[in-house]
Design a protein around this motif. Sequence first.
Motif, PDB file in Angstrom:
ATOM      1  N   MET A   1       0.849  -1.170   0.000  1.00 20.85           N
ATOM      2  CA  MET A   1       0.000   0.000   0.000  1.00 20.85           C
ATOM      3  C   MET A   1       0.899   1.239   0.000  1.00 20.85           C
ATOM      4  SD  MET A   1      -2.988   1.060   2.690  1.00 20.85           S
ATOM      5  CE  MET A   1      -3.960  -0.356   2.283  1.00 20.85           C
ATOM      6  N   ARG A   2       0.685   2.088  -0.951  1.00 17.99           N
ATOM      7  CA  ARG A   2       1.505   3.287  -1.096  1.00 17.99           C
ATOM      8  C   ARG A   2       1.071   4.404  -0.145  1.00 17.99           C
ATOM      9  NH1 ARG A   2       5.071   5.263  -4.792  1.00 17.99           N
ATOM     10  NH2 ARG A   2       4.965   7.466  -5.244  1.00 17.99           N
ATOM     11  N   PHE A   3      -0.211   4.461   0.181  1.00 15.05           N
ATOM     12  CA  PHE A   3      -0.751   5.520   1.023  1.00 15.05           C
ATOM     13  C   PHE A   3      -1.109   4.972   2.393  1.00 15.05           C
ATOM     14  CE2 PHE A   3      -1.897   6.447  -3.369  1.00 15.05           C
ATOM     15  CZ  PHE A   3      -1.308   7.687  -3.521  1.00 15.05           C
ATOM     16  N   LYS A   4      -1.128   5.852   3.368  1.00 13.50           N
ATOM     17  CA  LYS A   4      -1.636   5.455   4.672  1.00 13.50           C
ATOM     18  C   LYS A   4      -3.112   5.135   4.520  1.00 13.50           C
ATOM     19  CE  LYS A   4       1.433   8.132   7.601  1.00 13.50           C
ATOM     20  NZ  LYS A   4       1.529   9.152   8.638  1.00 13.50           N
ATOM     21  N   ASN A   5      -3.593   4.220   5.327  1.00 13.65           N
ATOM     22  CA  ASN A   5      -5.006   3.855   5.288  1.00 13.65           C
ATOM     23  C   ASN A   5      -5.867   5.088   5.541  1.00 13.65           C
ATOM     24  OD1 ASN A   5      -7.223   2.075   5.138  1.00 13.65           O
ATOM     25  ND2 ASN A   5      -7.268   1.872   7.347  1.00 13.65           N
ATOM     26  N   LEU A   6      -6.830   5.327   4.670  1.00 16.06           N
ATOM     27  CA  LEU A   6      -7.762   6.432   4.867  1.00 16.06           C
ATOM     28  C   LEU A   6      -8.756   6.024   5.950  1.00 16.06           C
ATOM     29  CD1 LEU A   6      -8.428   7.273   1.122  1.00 16.06           C
ATOM     30  CD2 LEU A   6      -7.122   8.646   2.741  1.00 16.06           C
ATOM     31  N   HIS A   7      -8.962   6.872   6.909  1.00 18.51           N
ATOM     32  CA  HIS A   7      -9.875   6.564   8.005  1.00 18.51           C
ATOM     33  C   HIS A   7     -11.297   6.958   7.642  1.00 18.51           C
ATOM     34  CE1 HIS A   7      -6.566   5.520  10.608  1.00 18.51           C
ATOM     35  NE2 HIS A   7      -5.937   6.605  10.163  1.00 18.51           N
ATOM     36  N   VAL A   8     -12.263   6.231   8.181  1.00 14.99           N
ATOM     37  CA  VAL A   8     -13.660   6.455   7.824  1.00 14.99           C
ATOM     38  C   VAL A   8     -14.112   7.877   8.116  1.00 14.99           C
ATOM     39  CG1 VAL A   8     -14.375   4.050   7.987  1.00 14.99           C
ATOM     40  CG2 VAL A   8     -14.492   5.474  10.000  1.00 14.99           C
ATOM     41  N   GLU A   9     -13.593   8.477   9.170  1.00 11.54           N
ATOM     42  CA  GLU A   9     -14.022   9.837   9.503  1.00 11.54           C
ATOM     43  C   GLU A   9     -13.484  10.875   8.516  1.00 11.54           C
ATOM     44  OE1 GLU A   9     -10.465   8.709  11.996  1.00 11.54           O
ATOM     45  OE2 GLU A   9     -12.437   7.836  11.756  1.00 11.54           O
ATOM     46  N   ASP A  10     -12.497  10.500   7.701  1.00 12.57           N
ATOM     47  CA  ASP A  10     -11.920  11.419   6.712  1.00 12.57           C
ATOM     48  C   ASP A  10     -12.530  11.277   5.316  1.00 12.57           C
ATOM     49  OD1 ASP A  10     -10.174  12.284   8.704  1.00 12.57           O
ATOM     50  OD2 ASP A  10      -8.639  10.818   8.143  1.00 12.57           O
ATOM     51  N   LEU A  11     -13.354  10.273   5.083  1.00 14.72           N
ATOM     52  CA  LEU A  11     -13.826   9.987   3.733  1.00 14.72           C
ATOM     53  C   LEU A  11     -14.876  10.970   3.223  1.00 14.72           C
ATOM     54  CD1 LEU A  11     -13.975   6.096   3.831  1.00 14.72           C
ATOM     55  CD2 LEU A  11     -12.350   7.538   2.592  1.00 14.72           C
ATOM     56  N   ASP A  12     -15.832  11.350   4.033  1.00 17.22           N
ATOM     57  CA  ASP A  12     -16.942  12.187   3.548  1.00 17.22           C
ATOM     58  C   ASP A  12     -16.499  13.570   3.078  1.00 17.22           C
ATOM     59  OD1 ASP A  12     -19.039  10.346   3.782  1.00 17.22           O
ATOM     60  OD2 ASP A  12     -19.202  10.743   5.923  1.00 17.22           O
ATOM     61  N   ASN A  13     -15.452  14.113   3.646  1.00 18.32           N
ATOM     62  CA  ASN A  13     -15.033  15.474   3.301  1.00 18.32           C
ATOM     63  C   ASN A  13     -13.660  15.507   2.639  1.00 18.32           C
ATOM     64  OD1 ASN A  13     -17.367  16.749   4.418  1.00 18.32           O
ATOM     65  ND2 ASN A  13     -16.540  16.277   6.424  1.00 18.32           N
ATOM     66  N   ASN A  14     -13.219  14.395   2.082  1.00 18.72           N
ATOM     67  CA  ASN A  14     -11.906  14.360   1.463  1.00 18.72           C
ATOM     68  C   ASN A  14     -11.934  15.140   0.148  1.00 18.72           C
ATOM     69  OD1 ASN A  14      -9.556  13.447  -0.070  1.00 18.72           O
ATOM     70  ND2 ASN A  14      -9.326  11.952   1.568  1.00 18.72           N
ATOM     71  N   PRO A  15     -11.042  16.121  -0.031  1.00 18.51           N
ATOM     72  CA  PRO A  15     -11.057  16.941  -1.243  1.00 18.51           C
ATOM     73  C   PRO A  15     -10.646  16.185  -2.505  1.00 18.51           C
ATOM     74  CG  PRO A  15      -9.169  17.484   0.108  1.00 18.51           C
ATOM     75  CD  PRO A  15     -10.011  16.538   0.901  1.00 18.51           C
ATOM     76  N   ASN A  16     -10.078  15.004  -2.363  1.00 23.15           N
ATOM     77  CA  ASN A  16      -9.653  14.201  -3.513  1.00 23.15           C
ATOM     78  C   ASN A  16     -10.747  13.288  -4.046  1.00 23.15           C
ATOM     79  OD1 ASN A  16      -6.869  15.120  -3.462  1.00 23.15           O
ATOM     80  ND2 ASN A  16      -6.680  13.921  -1.594  1.00 23.15           N
ATOM     81  N   THR A  17     -11.915  13.292  -3.415  1.00 22.83           N
ATOM     82  CA  THR A  17     -13.020  12.422  -3.820  1.00 22.83           C
ATOM     83  C   THR A  17     -13.603  12.875  -5.152  1.00 22.83           C
ATOM     84  OG1 THR A  17     -13.555  11.951  -1.525  1.00 22.83           O
ATOM     85  CG2 THR A  17     -15.267  11.500  -3.150  1.00 22.83           C
ATOM     86  N   VAL A  18     -13.725  11.921  -6.083  1.00 19.33           N
ATOM     87  CA  VAL A  18     -14.322  12.229  -7.389  1.00 19.33           C
ATOM     88  C   VAL A  18     -15.674  11.528  -7.574  1.00 19.33           C
ATOM     89  CG1 VAL A  18     -12.156  12.760  -8.551  1.00 19.33           C
ATOM     90  CG2 VAL A  18     -12.991  10.405  -8.541  1.00 19.33           C
TER      91      VAL A  18
END
Length: 91
Positions: A1-18
Motif C-alpha cells: 500500500m503506497r498511502f496510509k489507510n484512509l480513516h472512515v471519519e476522513d472519507l466524507d469530506n476528502n477533497p480528492n473524492t471524485v
Amino acid sequence: MRFKNLHVEDLDNNPNTVLVFKSLRSNGKYRFFYLLLMHDYLVLASKGCFPAVNGQPEKWLGGTDIEIPKSGLSWFINAIEQKFMKTEAEG
C-alpha cells in the motif's frame, strides 16, 4: 500500500473524492464506496456501519481498499466491463 489507510471519519469530506456510491446490504444499511484521485493513483475506499454487538454501539468501519496507478485505469475499466458487467448468459 503506497498511502496510509484512509480513516472512515476522513472519507466524507476528502477533497480528492471524485465519486461516491452506495450499496444496500442485507441488514438494510448501506455500504459507501469512494473513488479518490491522489497523486498518480485512483484509490478505492469504503465504509460501512458495523452492527451493535455484545452491548457495544454500532460503529463505522472501513478505509482504503485498493490503489491503482492512473496508468492502469484502462485495464481496470476493461476488467470491470468484461468480468462484472456481463449478464449470466454472456458469461
